[in-house]
Write a protein that holds these residues in place. Structure first.
Motif, short mmCIF file in Angstrom:
data_model
loop_
_atom_site.label_atom_id
_atom_site.label_comp_id
_atom_site.label_asym_id
_atom_site.label_seq_id
_atom_site.Cartn_x
_atom_site.Cartn_y
_atom_site.Cartn_z
N GLN A 150 0.82 -1.21 0.00
CA GLN A 150 0.00 0.00 0.00
C GLN A 150 0.85 1.26 0.00
N SER A 151 2.01 1.23 0.65
CA SER A 151 2.84 2.43 0.76
C SER A 151 4.00 2.42 -0.21
N GLY A 152 3.93 1.56 -1.20
CA GLY A 152 5.00 1.50 -2.19
C GLY A 152 6.04 0.44 -1.90
N GLU A 153 6.05 -0.13 -0.67
CA GLU A 153 7.04 -1.15 -0.35
C GLU A 153 6.58 -2.50 -0.94
N GLU A 154 7.52 -3.46 -1.00
CA GLU A 154 7.20 -4.76 -1.57
C GLU A 154 6.54 -5.66 -0.52
N LEU A 155 5.56 -6.43 -0.97
CA LEU A 155 4.86 -7.39 -0.14
C LEU A 155 5.08 -8.77 -0.76
N TYR A 156 5.29 -9.79 0.08
CA TYR A 156 5.66 -11.11 -0.44
C TYR A 156 4.58 -12.15 -0.13
N LEU A 157 4.30 -12.98 -1.14
CA LEU A 157 3.40 -14.12 -0.97
C LEU A 157 4.26 -15.38 -0.95
N PRO A 158 4.43 -16.02 0.22
CA PRO A 158 5.29 -17.21 0.31
C PRO A 158 4.60 -18.43 -0.32
N ILE A 159 5.37 -19.19 -1.12
CA ILE A 159 4.87 -20.44 -1.70
C ILE A 159 5.93 -21.51 -1.49
N ASP A 160 5.55 -22.59 -0.80
CA ASP A 160 6.50 -23.66 -0.49
C ASP A 160 6.00 -24.96 -1.09
N ALA A 161 6.88 -25.70 -1.74
CA ALA A 161 6.51 -26.97 -2.38
C ALA A 161 6.70 -28.12 -1.39
N LYS A 162 5.67 -28.96 -1.27
CA LYS A 162 5.74 -30.14 -0.40
C LYS A 162 5.24 -31.34 -1.20
N PHE A 163 5.90 -32.50 -1.01
CA PHE A 163 5.51 -33.68 -1.76
C PHE A 163 5.65 -34.94 -0.91
N PRO A 164 4.69 -35.18 0.03
CA PRO A 164 4.72 -36.41 0.84
C PRO A 164 4.22 -37.60 0.02
N SER A 165 4.99 -37.97 -0.99
CA SER A 165 4.53 -38.99 -1.95
C SER A 165 4.38 -40.36 -1.30
N ASP A 166 5.24 -40.68 -0.32
CA ASP A 166 5.15 -42.00 0.30
C ASP A 166 3.81 -42.19 1.00
N ARG A 167 3.34 -41.14 1.69
CA ARG A 167 2.03 -41.23 2.35
C ARG A 167 0.90 -41.34 1.32
N TYR A 168 1.04 -40.60 0.25
CA TYR A 168 0.01 -40.62 -0.79
C TYR A 168 -0.02 -41.97 -1.53
N VAL A 169 1.16 -42.51 -1.84
CA VAL A 169 1.22 -43.81 -2.51
C VAL A 169 0.62 -44.90 -1.63
N GLU A 170 0.89 -44.82 -0.34
CA GLU A 170 0.31 -45.79 0.59
C GLU A 170 -1.22 -45.69 0.61
N LEU A 171 -1.74 -44.47 0.55
CA LEU A 171 -3.19 -44.29 0.53
C LEU A 171 -3.79 -44.85 -0.75
N VAL A 172 -3.11 -44.63 -1.88
CA VAL A 172 -3.59 -45.16 -3.16
C VAL A 172 -3.59 -46.68 -3.14
N ASN A 173 -2.51 -47.27 -2.64
CA ASN A 173 -2.43 -48.73 -2.56
C ASN A 173 -3.49 -49.29 -1.62
N ALA A 174 -3.71 -48.60 -0.52
CA ALA A 174 -4.73 -49.04 0.42
C ALA A 174 -6.12 -48.98 -0.22
N SER A 175 -6.37 -47.91 -1.00
CA SER A 175 -7.66 -47.77 -1.68
C SER A 175 -7.85 -48.89 -2.70
N ASP A 176 -6.77 -49.29 -3.39
CA ASP A 176 -6.86 -50.38 -4.36
C ASP A 176 -7.14 -51.71 -3.69
N SER A 177 -6.62 -51.86 -2.48
CA SER A 177 -6.82 -53.13 -1.76
C SER A 177 -8.24 -53.27 -1.22
#
Length: 257
Positions: free
Chosen positions: A65-92
């Protein structure tokens, strides 16, 4: 060939079993999306916010608002092992295994949210983005309304997948363009006002030239009229003077000698 293919799949599983490698893969995908939508000066990579030792993967630079910079933080997360386990469990079809896998995924997501300490207003937006590089993983997370409420209300975290983060960044880009136009509107208005003033002066000069041209035309007309009168008077005077021949003798009218 099957053994070679099995080995390649094994290497792929090893790659995604490594947390650092998974994180890098998510960062690469996120950076690709950012690069396709924003210009290089509109986001920062591995950005340190404030005095904290924490580094956020990316921070979108937004106008404050006053001309200074404002930052939007974005962080990448990839808990693939938990997700793969959920997919396998759903298939079973094993409900107990499915519930256990989903609880582990939810716990991992909450753990990642707690570790994010990037929300530091007024330097940052009042929320941060957790980017999940898989649409399937993103769908599993957002369909748990209790989890998304905890993330948003307690941790100030909004979860985005590849499609949603692209839509968010596109909306921000349109907002940046609108804000830029609004900021420049005063300069545009001043330029138009100055142009109007200059055009008024230009119109006055044209009118002055036209008046001067009219005066010149009238003067030329007077000169021509005066020239006609002078020629007429000279003609009368010359007609009454004696006429001289080539020898210098006076020529008398009617004399053929």
């Amino acid at each position: 060939e099957m053994k070679e293919l099995t080995g390649q799949v094994g290497n792929l599983n090893k790659m995604f079993s490594n947390i650092k490698t998974r994180g890098n893969w998510g960062e690469v995908e996120l950076e690709s999306i950012l690069d396709n939508i924003l210009s290089p000066d509109q986001y920062k990579r591995q950005f340190k916010i404030g005095k904290s030792a924490e580094l956020v993967d990316f921070a979108v630079v937004m106008p404050g608002q006053s001309g200074e910079e404002l930052y939007l933080p974005i962080d990448a997360k990839f808990p693939s092992d938990r997700y793969v386990e959920l997919v396998n469990a759903s298939d079973s079809g094993d409900m107990a295994r499915i519930d256990a896998a989903r609880k582990e995924l939810v716990a991992q997501i909450k753990k990642e949210a707690i570790k994010q300490k990037y929300v530091k207003p007024p330097k940052t937006t009042p929320f941060a983005i957790m980017f999940l590089p898989s649409e399937g993983l993103y769908a599993e997370v957002i369909k748990d309304s209790a989890l998304t409420n905890v993330l948003q209300n307690e941790h100030k975290i909004t979860v985005c997948g590849p499609t949603t983060v692209a839509a968010l960044l596109s909306s921000l880009q349109m907002g940046f363009m609108t804000l830029k136009i609004q900021k420049n509107s005063n300069d545009i208005a001043k330029a138009l006002q100055q142009f109007q003033k200059d055009f008024g002066i230009y119109t006055g000069l044209v009118s002055k030239i036209k008046r001067s041209a009219d005066d010149i035309i009238k003067t030329v007309d007077k000169v021509e009229d005066r020239n006609t009168k002078i020629n007429a008077r000279l003609g009368k005077v010359v007609g009454n003077l004696p006429q001289y021949g080539e020898s210098g003798d006076i020529v008398i009218e009617g004399d053929n000698a």
